[in-house]
Design a protein around this motif. Structure first.
Motif, PDB file in Angstrom:
ATOM      1  N   ILE A  10     119.543 -10.799   7.268  1.00 45.10           N
ATOM      2  CA  ILE A  10     118.936 -11.339   8.474  1.00 45.10           C
ATOM      3  C   ILE A  10     120.005 -12.415   8.800  1.00 45.10           C
ATOM      4  O   ILE A  10     120.291 -12.491  10.085  1.00 45.10           O
ATOM      5  N   ALA A  11     120.507 -13.232   8.018  1.00 44.27           N
ATOM      6  CA  ALA A  11     121.740 -14.376   8.476  1.00 44.27           C
ATOM      7  C   ALA A  11     122.825 -13.611   9.223  1.00 44.27           C
ATOM      8  O   ALA A  11     123.453 -14.214   9.837  1.00 44.27           O
ATOM      9  N   VAL A  12     123.242 -12.385   8.797  1.00 41.72           N
ATOM     10  CA  VAL A  12     124.297 -12.074   9.384  1.00 41.72           C
ATOM     11  C   VAL A  12     124.040 -10.871  10.320  1.00 41.72           C
ATOM     12  O   VAL A  12     124.975 -10.139  10.796  1.00 41.72           O
ATOM     13  N   GLY A  13     122.951 -10.601  10.739  1.00 37.94           N
ATOM     14  CA  GLY A  13     122.434  -9.810  11.718  1.00 37.94           C
ATOM     15  C   GLY A  13     122.334  -8.312  11.278  1.00 37.94           C
ATOM     16  O   GLY A  13     122.058  -7.627  12.413  1.00 37.94           O
ATOM     17  N   GLY A  14     121.931  -8.274  10.209  1.00 34.76           N
ATOM     18  CA  GLY A  14     121.546  -6.682   9.591  1.00 34.76           C
ATOM     19  C   GLY A  14     122.726  -5.897   9.883  1.00 34.76           C
ATOM     20  O   GLY A  14     124.061  -6.233   9.581  1.00 34.76           O
ATOM     21  N   LEU A  15     122.470  -4.456   9.788  1.00 32.54           N
ATOM     22  CA  LEU A  15     123.456  -3.503   9.597  1.00 32.54           C
ATOM     23  C   LEU A  15     123.776  -3.203  10.936  1.00 32.54           C
ATOM     24  O   LEU A  15     122.872  -2.912  11.874  1.00 32.54           O
TER      25      LEU A  15
END
Length: 71
Positions: A10-15
């Motif tokens: 979630i912190a990195v914006g997903g895939l």
């Protein structure tokens, strides 16, 4: 601080659309063995299907490798 895999994703914006999430690998140093271990993780199932079995706790030094999907 230790986080679950879902919190990190979630912190990195997903895939992104090119990621092969179910072919992801977790690399972790095993202190008892004195070597690295590699684990398969199913990020696609975790993020798209809500499969909580794929939500592993991450430790300091862990590396997540997410390959690009084949076209």
């Amino acid at each position: 601080m230790i986080f679950g895999l879902v919190a990190v994703m979630i912190a990195v914006g997903g895939l992104n659309e090119f990621a092969a999430g179910n072919k992801a690998r977790l690399i972790r140093f095993d202190k008892e063995r004195g070597s690295q271990r590699e684990y398969a993780i199913k990020l696609g199932d975790l993020l798209r299907k809500g499969d909580s079995r794929a939500n592993v706790m991450l430790m300091p030094g862990d590396v997540i490798i997410i390959p690009e999907s084949a076209f």
